[in-house]
Design a protein around this motif. Structure first.
Motif, PDB file in Angstrom:
ATOM      1  N   SER A  60       0.785  -1.233   0.000  1.00  0.00           N
ATOM      2  CA  SER A  60       0.000   0.000   0.000  1.00  0.00           C
ATOM      3  C   SER A  60       0.821   1.289   0.000  1.00  0.00           C
ATOM      4  O   SER A  60       0.491   2.209  -0.738  1.00  0.00           O
ATOM      5  CB  SER A  60      -0.962   0.013   1.185  1.00  0.00           C
ATOM      6  OG  SER A  60      -1.866  -1.039   1.085  1.00  0.00           O
ATOM      7  N   LEU A  72       0.376   4.594  -2.511  1.00  0.00           N
ATOM      8  CA  LEU A  72      -0.079   5.870  -1.961  1.00  0.00           C
ATOM      9  C   LEU A  72       0.936   6.985  -2.181  1.00  0.00           C
ATOM     10  O   LEU A  72       0.598   8.158  -2.119  1.00  0.00           O
ATOM     11  CB  LEU A  72      -0.348   5.710  -0.464  1.00  0.00           C
ATOM     12  CG  LEU A  72      -1.461   4.739  -0.099  1.00  0.00           C
ATOM     13  CD1 LEU A  72      -1.438   4.450   1.388  1.00  0.00           C
ATOM     14  CD2 LEU A  72      -2.807   5.284  -0.523  1.00  0.00           C
ATOM     15  N   SER A  90       4.720  12.450   4.251  1.00  0.00           N
ATOM     16  CA  SER A  90       4.463  11.007   4.313  1.00  0.00           C
ATOM     17  C   SER A  90       5.568  10.305   5.087  1.00  0.00           C
ATOM     18  O   SER A  90       6.701  10.784   5.160  1.00  0.00           O
ATOM     19  CB  SER A  90       4.388  10.415   2.903  1.00  0.00           C
ATOM     20  OG  SER A  90       3.254  10.904   2.229  1.00  0.00           O
ATOM     21  N   THR A 139      -3.748  11.799   9.015  1.00  0.00           N
ATOM     22  CA  THR A 139      -3.671  10.686   8.070  1.00  0.00           C
ATOM     23  C   THR A 139      -2.845  11.024   6.840  1.00  0.00           C
ATOM     24  O   THR A 139      -2.157  10.159   6.299  1.00  0.00           O
ATOM     25  CB  THR A 139      -5.096  10.273   7.622  1.00  0.00           C
ATOM     26  OG1 THR A 139      -5.884  10.057   8.770  1.00  0.00           O
ATOM     27  CG2 THR A 139      -5.071   9.044   6.749  1.00  0.00           C
ATOM     28  N   GLY A 152      -2.182   8.529   3.764  1.00  0.00           N
ATOM     29  CA  GLY A 152      -2.404   7.166   4.216  1.00  0.00           C
ATOM     30  C   GLY A 152      -1.202   6.250   4.256  1.00  0.00           C
ATOM     31  O   GLY A 152      -1.347   5.064   4.536  1.00  0.00           O
ATOM     32  N   THR A 202      -0.747   5.076   7.760  1.00  0.00           N
ATOM     33  CA  THR A 202      -1.870   4.176   8.035  1.00  0.00           C
ATOM     34  C   THR A 202      -1.576   2.784   7.497  1.00  0.00           C
ATOM     35  O   THR A 202      -1.792   1.774   8.184  1.00  0.00           O
ATOM     36  CB  THR A 202      -3.159   4.719   7.393  1.00  0.00           C
ATOM     37  OG1 THR A 202      -3.379   6.060   7.830  1.00  0.00           O
ATOM     38  CG2 THR A 202      -4.354   3.862   7.736  1.00  0.00           C
ATOM     39  N   THR A 259      -8.091   6.663  12.422  1.00  0.00           N
ATOM     40  CA  THR A 259      -7.177   7.666  11.882  1.00  0.00           C
ATOM     41  C   THR A 259      -7.984   8.904  11.498  1.00  0.00           C
ATOM     42  O   THR A 259      -9.101   8.795  10.986  1.00  0.00           O
ATOM     43  CB  THR A 259      -6.363   7.084  10.706  1.00  0.00           C
ATOM     44  OG1 THR A 259      -5.453   8.070  10.237  1.00  0.00           O
ATOM     45  CG2 THR A 259      -7.237   6.588   9.580  1.00  0.00           C
ATOM     46  N   GLU A 264      -7.966  12.894   9.774  1.00  0.00           N
ATOM     47  CA  GLU A 264      -7.331  13.925   8.949  1.00  0.00           C
ATOM     48  C   GLU A 264      -8.268  15.123   8.905  1.00  0.00           C
ATOM     49  O   GLU A 264      -9.436  14.983   8.538  1.00  0.00           O
ATOM     50  CB  GLU A 264      -7.061  13.400   7.535  1.00  0.00           C
ATOM     51  CG  GLU A 264      -6.505  14.437   6.583  1.00  0.00           C
ATOM     52  CD  GLU A 264      -5.213  15.075   7.069  1.00  0.00           C
ATOM     53  OE1 GLU A 264      -5.176  16.311   7.180  1.00  0.00           O
ATOM     54  OE2 GLU A 264      -4.253  14.342   7.333  1.00  0.00           O
ATOM     55  N   VAL A 291      -9.413   7.793   3.623  1.00  0.00           N
ATOM     56  CA  VAL A 291      -8.955   6.417   3.709  1.00  0.00           C
ATOM     57  C   VAL A 291      -9.781   5.752   4.800  1.00  0.00           C
ATOM     58  O   VAL A 291      -9.851   6.254   5.916  1.00  0.00           O
ATOM     59  CB  VAL A 291      -7.457   6.349   4.081  1.00  0.00           C
ATOM     60  CG1 VAL A 291      -7.013   4.915   4.251  1.00  0.00           C
ATOM     61  CG2 VAL A 291      -6.619   7.057   3.037  1.00  0.00           C
ATOM     62  N   THR A 319     -10.553   2.104   6.808  1.00  0.00           N
ATOM     63  CA  THR A 319     -10.171   0.715   7.035  1.00  0.00           C
ATOM     64  C   THR A 319     -11.030   0.149   8.142  1.00  0.00           C
ATOM     65  O   THR A 319     -11.513   0.881   9.002  1.00  0.00           O
ATOM     66  CB  THR A 319      -8.693   0.616   7.428  1.00  0.00           C
ATOM     67  OG1 THR A 319      -8.480   1.387   8.601  1.00  0.00           O
ATOM     68  CG2 THR A 319      -7.784   1.101   6.322  1.00  0.00           C
TER      69      THR A 319
END
Length: 87
Positions: free
Chosen positions: A11, A15, A27, A53, A56, A59, A74, A76, A84, A86
């Protein structure tokens, strides 16, 4: 000493491109992500809260270290960031 993680979750790489395109520079780097996964793995069945977040990547790292019984929330605040979700 090379402490670069040898295994990366799928992932974060996916991202990273949208984050780069948006000019987002906050990030998680691979070493930081590896630490996040380790910390998540150290809390089997734990409840984890991520504030900020971004796109992501952090995450995804957290999820890669969590077991099935753990939970992640999470948040943001920037409405310009992609959502995002989950379970």
């Amino acid at each position: 000493m090379d402490d670069t993680p040898s295994q990366l979750p799928a992932s974060p790489a996916a991202l990273r491109a949208p984050a780069d395109e948006a000019g987002f520079i906050m990030s998680s780097e691979d070493r930081t992500g590896s630490l996040l996964a380790t910390l998540a793995a150290s809390r089997p069945g734990g409840r984890i809260l991520e504030l900020g977040t971004g796109f992501g990547e952090g995450t995804a790292w957290l999820l890669s270290g969590m077991d099935r019984d753990a939970g992640l929330i999470t948040v943001e605040l920037d409405p310009g960031r992609p959502a995002v979700r989950t379970a």
